[in-house]
Design a protein around this motif. Structure first.
Motif, PDB file in Angstrom:
ATOM      1  N   GLY A 103      10.686   0.376  16.561  1.00 60.65           N
ATOM      2  CA  GLY A 103      11.054   1.266  15.462  1.00 60.65           C
ATOM      3  C   GLY A 103      11.917   0.569  14.427  1.00 60.65           C
ATOM      4  N   THR A 104      12.852  -0.240  14.888  1.00 66.28           N
ATOM      5  CA  THR A 104      13.743  -0.963  13.976  1.00 66.28           C
ATOM      6  C   THR A 104      12.978  -2.040  13.218  1.00 66.28           C
ATOM      7  OG1 THR A 104      15.610  -0.537  15.440  1.00 66.28           O
ATOM      8  CG2 THR A 104      15.863  -2.321  13.842  1.00 66.28           C
ATOM      9  N   PHE A 105      12.169  -2.796  13.922  1.00 67.41           N
ATOM     10  CA  PHE A 105      11.454  -3.914  13.298  1.00 67.41           C
ATOM     11  C   PHE A 105      10.486  -3.437  12.214  1.00 67.41           C
ATOM     12  CE2 PHE A 105       8.071  -7.140  13.089  1.00 67.41           C
ATOM     13  CZ  PHE A 105       8.840  -8.239  12.739  1.00 67.41           C
ATOM     14  N   ILE A 106       9.703  -2.393  12.507  1.00 66.76           N
ATOM     15  CA  ILE A 106       8.742  -1.918  11.510  1.00 66.76           C
ATOM     16  C   ILE A 106       9.360  -0.907  10.548  1.00 66.76           C
ATOM     17  CG2 ILE A 106       6.773  -2.390  13.002  1.00 66.76           C
ATOM     18  CD1 ILE A 106       6.505   0.629  13.484  1.00 66.76           C
ATOM     19  N   GLY A 107      10.579  -0.481  10.847  1.00 69.34           N
ATOM     20  CA  GLY A 107      11.264   0.446   9.950  1.00 69.34           C
ATOM     21  C   GLY A 107      10.699   1.855  10.010  1.00 69.34           C
ATOM     22  N   LEU A 108      10.396   2.318  11.202  1.00 68.14           N
ATOM     23  CA  LEU A 108       9.894   3.679  11.381  1.00 68.14           C
ATOM     24  C   LEU A 108      10.965   4.507  12.081  1.00 68.14           C
ATOM     25  CD1 LEU A 108       7.603   5.723  11.127  1.00 68.14           C
ATOM     26  CD2 LEU A 108       6.785   4.953  13.360  1.00 68.14           C
ATOM     27  N   LEU A 109      11.397   5.576  11.427  1.00 67.78           N
ATOM     28  CA  LEU A 109      12.506   6.386  11.929  1.00 67.78           C
ATOM     29  C   LEU A 109      13.691   5.473  12.249  1.00 67.78           C
ATOM     30  CD1 LEU A 109      10.460   8.730  14.294  1.00 67.78           C
ATOM     31  CD2 LEU A 109      11.241   9.234  11.973  1.00 67.78           C
ATOM     32  N   THR A 110      14.021   4.643  11.292  1.00 62.85           N
ATOM     33  CA  THR A 110      14.978   3.561  11.501  1.00 62.85           C
ATOM     34  C   THR A 110      16.345   4.068  11.936  1.00 62.85           C
ATOM     35  OG1 THR A 110      13.807   2.312   9.814  1.00 62.85           O
ATOM     36  CG2 THR A 110      15.969   1.494  10.464  1.00 62.85           C
ATOM     37  N   ARG A 111      16.831   5.110  11.303  1.00 60.76           N
ATOM     38  CA  ARG A 111      18.151   5.626  11.693  1.00 60.76           C
ATOM     39  C   ARG A 111      18.141   6.125  13.126  1.00 60.76           C
ATOM     40  NH1 ARG A 111      18.762   7.752   5.977  1.00 60.76           N
ATOM     41  NH2 ARG A 111      20.469   6.505   5.151  1.00 60.76           N
ATOM     42  N   LEU A 112      17.085   6.806  13.518  1.00 63.38           N
ATOM     43  CA  LEU A 112      16.972   7.293  14.888  1.00 63.38           C
ATOM     44  C   LEU A 112      16.848   6.126  15.870  1.00 63.38           C
ATOM     45  CD1 LEU A 112      16.707   9.691  16.817  1.00 63.38           C
ATOM     46  CD2 LEU A 112      14.238   9.653  16.376  1.00 63.38           C
ATOM     47  N   ALA A 113      16.043   5.144  15.526  1.00 65.97           N
ATOM     48  CA  ALA A 113      15.902   3.956  16.373  1.00 65.97           C
ATOM     49  C   ALA A 113      17.244   3.235  16.500  1.00 65.97           C
ATOM     50  CB  ALA A 113      14.839   3.013  15.813  1.00 65.97           C
ATOM     51  N   ALA A 114      17.960   3.092  15.398  1.00 66.71           N
ATOM     52  CA  ALA A 114      19.259   2.425  15.430  1.00 66.71           C
ATOM     53  C   ALA A 114      20.267   3.221  16.256  1.00 66.71           C
ATOM     54  CB  ALA A 114      19.775   2.207  14.009  1.00 66.71           C
ATOM     55  N   PHE A 115      20.194   4.528  16.163  1.00 72.91           N
ATOM     56  CA  PHE A 115      21.069   5.372  16.986  1.00 72.91           C
ATOM     57  C   PHE A 115      20.759   5.153  18.463  1.00 72.91           C
ATOM     58  CE2 PHE A 115      22.186   9.490  18.976  1.00 72.91           C
ATOM     59  CZ  PHE A 115      23.544   9.484  18.702  1.00 72.91           C
ATOM     60  N   GLY A 116      19.479   5.065  18.796  1.00 71.06           N
ATOM     61  CA  GLY A 116      19.085   4.762  20.177  1.00 71.06           C
ATOM     62  C   GLY A 116      19.594   3.402  20.606  1.00 71.06           C
ATOM     63  N   GLY A 117      19.485   2.412  19.722  1.00 70.59           N
ATOM     64  CA  GLY A 117      20.009   1.077  20.020  1.00 70.59           C
ATOM     65  C   GLY A 117      21.511   1.100  20.232  1.00 70.59           C
ATOM     66  N   ALA A 118      22.206   1.880  19.415  1.00 70.04           N
ATOM     67  CA  ALA A 118      23.655   2.006  19.565  1.00 70.04           C
ATOM     68  C   ALA A 118      24.007   2.657  20.901  1.00 70.04           C
ATOM     69  CB  ALA A 118      24.250   2.798  18.397  1.00 70.04           C
ATOM     70  N   LEU A 119      23.252   3.682  21.293  1.00 68.73           N
ATOM     71  CA  LEU A 119      23.507   4.339  22.584  1.00 68.73           C
ATOM     72  C   LEU A 119      23.250   3.395  23.758  1.00 68.73           C
ATOM     73  CD1 LEU A 119      22.111   7.957  22.109  1.00 68.73           C
ATOM     74  CD2 LEU A 119      24.504   7.223  22.239  1.00 68.73           C
ATOM     75  N   ILE A 120      22.174   2.624  23.686  1.00 66.38           N
ATOM     76  CA  ILE A 120      21.897   1.645  24.737  1.00 66.38           C
ATOM     77  C   ILE A 120      23.026   0.621  24.801  1.00 66.38           C
ATOM     78  CG2 ILE A 120      20.383  -0.262  25.430  1.00 66.38           C
ATOM     79  CD1 ILE A 120      18.028   1.420  24.326  1.00 66.38           C
ATOM     80  N   SER A 121      23.421   0.101  23.652  1.00 69.93           N
ATOM     81  CA  SER A 121      24.497  -0.896  23.613  1.00 69.93           C
ATOM     82  C   SER A 121      25.815  -0.312  24.111  1.00 69.93           C
ATOM     83  CB  SER A 121      24.654  -1.452  22.199  1.00 69.93           C
ATOM     84  OG  SER A 121      23.489  -2.128  21.817  1.00 69.93           O
ATOM     85  N   LEU A 122      26.098   0.930  23.739  1.00 71.95           N
ATOM     86  CA  LEU A 122      27.319   1.590  24.206  1.00 71.95           C
ATOM     87  C   LEU A 122      27.302   1.744  25.721  1.00 71.95           C
ATOM     88  CD1 LEU A 122      29.989   3.093  23.651  1.00 71.95           C
ATOM     89  CD2 LEU A 122      28.625   5.188  23.353  1.00 71.95           C
ATOM     90  N   SER A 123      26.187   2.208  26.268  1.00 69.73           N
ATOM     91  CA  SER A 123      26.117   2.401  27.719  1.00 69.73           C
ATOM     92  C   SER A 123      26.226   1.066  28.457  1.00 69.73           C
ATOM     93  CB  SER A 123      24.846   3.153  28.121  1.00 69.73           C
ATOM     94  OG  SER A 123      23.701   2.372  27.901  1.00 69.73           O
ATOM     95  N   LEU A 124      25.626   0.015  27.921  1.00 68.37           N
ATOM     96  CA  LEU A 124      25.737  -1.306  28.564  1.00 68.37           C
ATOM     97  C   LEU A 124      27.155  -1.862  28.434  1.00 68.37           C
ATOM     98  CD1 LEU A 124      22.312  -2.883  27.571  1.00 68.37           C
ATOM     99  CD2 LEU A 124      23.001  -1.986  29.810  1.00 68.37           C
TER     100      LEU A 124
END
Length: 176
Positions: A103-124
């Motif tokens: 999602g981030t690479f192709i720029g599809l629902l980028t904010r949502l994808a980035a939020f998911g990435g932030a949640l994964i990074s936060l949990s790790l």
């Protein structure tokens, strides 16, 4: 004004500089988006194709990693939850990283994808790299901070989000 000169006008030489700054601003998050997208796609695929990682126990397994960090994590209950089904948790993290990366690479629902990435990074960060000393040795915190500009700004160029916005504008202009 000093000596009758107007100080609120700009020199024509600054106009070219302004165009350059506007262009640089539009493209500023593109390298970050590409880096995070590729990195998370790679991380997800690496986990999915690593049979040792996708195991309950054994060297390099998600289960052993979770058991190792359990007592040093900020939220042991989160690790305990993962330990109920380490392989399922491993697949969830890997598929989440893959979805976020694509999602981030192709720029599809980028904010949502980035939020998911932030949640994964936060949990790790709160589990796996919490005990890193000094704190900056744990890369999950840096990834969490890297996701935040994309959560706030999204993808302005070379993205499906931008193409969809342009298409909506074009359709809206055609109806007038």
């Amino acid at each position: 004004m000093a000596h009758g000169m107007r100080s609120d006008t700009q020199s024509p030489y600054l106009e070219g500089d302004r165009d350059w700054r506007d262009t640089a601003t539009r493209y500023a998050l593109l390298p970050l988006r590409v880096f995070l997208g590729v990195t998370f796609i790679y991380a997800g695929l690496d986990k999915l194709t690593n049979s040792a990682f996708m195991s309950d126990s054994g060297a390099g397994s998600i289960g052993d990693m979770m058991r190792t960090v359990r007592d040093s994590s900020a939220i042991p209950a989160l690790v305990d939850l993962a330990l109920k089904n380490p392989v399922g948790f491993g697949y969830a993290i890997a598929l989440g990283e893959l979805a976020v990366g694509i999602g981030t690479f192709i720029g599809l629902l980028t904010r949502l994808a980035a939020f998911g990435g932030a949640l994964i990074s936060l949990s790790l960060w709160l589990t796996v790299s919490w005990a890193s000393d000094p704190y900056y040795y744990g890369n999950d915190l840096a990834y969490l901070m890297a996701w935040l500009p994309l959560v706030l700004a999204g993808a302005s160029v070379f993205s499906l989000d931008a193409a969809l916005r342009a298409r909506r504008r074009q359709r809206g202009a055609g109806r007038r």
